[in-house]
Design a protein around this motif. Structure first.
Motif, short mmCIF file in Angstrom:
data_model
loop_
_atom_site.label_atom_id
_atom_site.label_comp_id
_atom_site.label_asym_id
_atom_site.label_seq_id
_atom_site.Cartn_x
_atom_site.Cartn_y
_atom_site.Cartn_z
N MET A 55 0.82 -1.19 0.00
CA MET A 55 0.00 0.00 0.00
C MET A 55 0.87 1.26 0.00
SD MET A 55 -2.41 1.52 3.02
CE MET A 55 -1.00 1.81 4.01
N VAL A 56 1.86 1.30 0.87
CA VAL A 56 2.71 2.48 0.99
C VAL A 56 3.43 2.76 -0.33
CG1 VAL A 56 4.74 3.43 2.15
CG2 VAL A 56 2.98 2.27 3.49
N GLY A 57 4.03 1.73 -0.90
CA GLY A 57 4.75 1.91 -2.16
C GLY A 57 3.83 2.35 -3.30
N GLY A 58 2.65 1.76 -3.37
CA GLY A 58 1.70 2.12 -4.42
C GLY A 58 1.22 3.55 -4.33
N VAL A 59 0.95 4.01 -3.12
CA VAL A 59 0.50 5.39 -2.93
C VAL A 59 1.60 6.37 -3.32
CG1 VAL A 59 -0.18 7.12 -1.21
CG2 VAL A 59 -1.25 4.86 -1.19
N PHE A 60 2.83 6.12 -2.88
CA PHE A 60 3.91 7.04 -3.22
C PHE A 60 4.23 7.02 -4.71
CE2 PHE A 60 4.81 7.26 1.35
CZ PHE A 60 4.96 8.63 1.46
N LEU A 61 4.21 5.85 -5.32
CA LEU A 61 4.44 5.77 -6.77
C LEU A 61 3.40 6.59 -7.52
CD1 LEU A 61 5.82 4.66 -9.30
CD2 LEU A 61 4.40 2.59 -9.05
N SER A 62 2.15 6.40 -7.17
CA SER A 62 1.06 7.14 -7.81
C SER A 62 1.17 8.64 -7.58
CB SER A 62 -0.29 6.64 -7.27
OG SER A 62 -1.34 7.45 -7.72
N GLU A 63 1.43 9.05 -6.36
CA GLU A 63 1.54 10.48 -6.05
C GLU A 63 2.74 11.12 -6.75
OE1 GLU A 63 -0.53 12.59 -4.28
OE2 GLU A 63 -1.89 10.87 -4.39
#
Length: 124
Positions: free
Chosen positions: A1-9
């Motif tokens: 979750m953390v990696g996906g949110v930062f990648l997207s942002e």
């Protein structure tokens, strides 16, 4: 979750620079917003990807922790001053989630299916 949110942002800081990148940084008063918008976006993309892969997980969390602390200080302090603690807590719930998620990964690493663990098993 953390990696996906930062990648997207991070990607969105480039796709929607006026709203989420340099424009947002200028609005909150950060110096040199064009540089910092791209700088932060790049770190979010790189570190988010590393966390998703479980590669250098603990190292990748450090810049993201700094980004989250700066985000809280620059965007939520005004809410706290104007509307109080609970309004600030409500407005910063995603910031706290990302901060605490990163802290968890810093302390625990990427887990048993991470590339970090696989590489350690193989002696790389």
């Amino acid at each position: 979750m953390v990696g996906g949110v930062f990648l997207s942002e991070g990607i969105q800081k480039f796709l929607f620079a006026d709203e989420l990148g340099a424009g947002r940084f200028q609005k909150i008063g950060l110096p040199n917003p064009e540089f910092f918008g791209s700088f932060v976006g790049t770190f979010e993309i790189i570190c988010g990807t590393l966390i998703l892969l479980g590669l250098f997980t603990r190292l990748a969390t450090i810049p993201l922790l700094i980004i989250m602390l700066v985000a809280l200080a620059t965007t939520k302090a005004e809410i706290f001053a104007e509307k109080g603690f609970w309004e600030m807590m409500h407005a910063s719930r995603t910031d706290w989630t990302m901060l605490l998620g990163n802290l968890f990964l810093l302390l625990n690493g990427g887990g048993k299916w991470s590339l970090d663990k696989i590489l350690l098993k193989n002696g790389a």
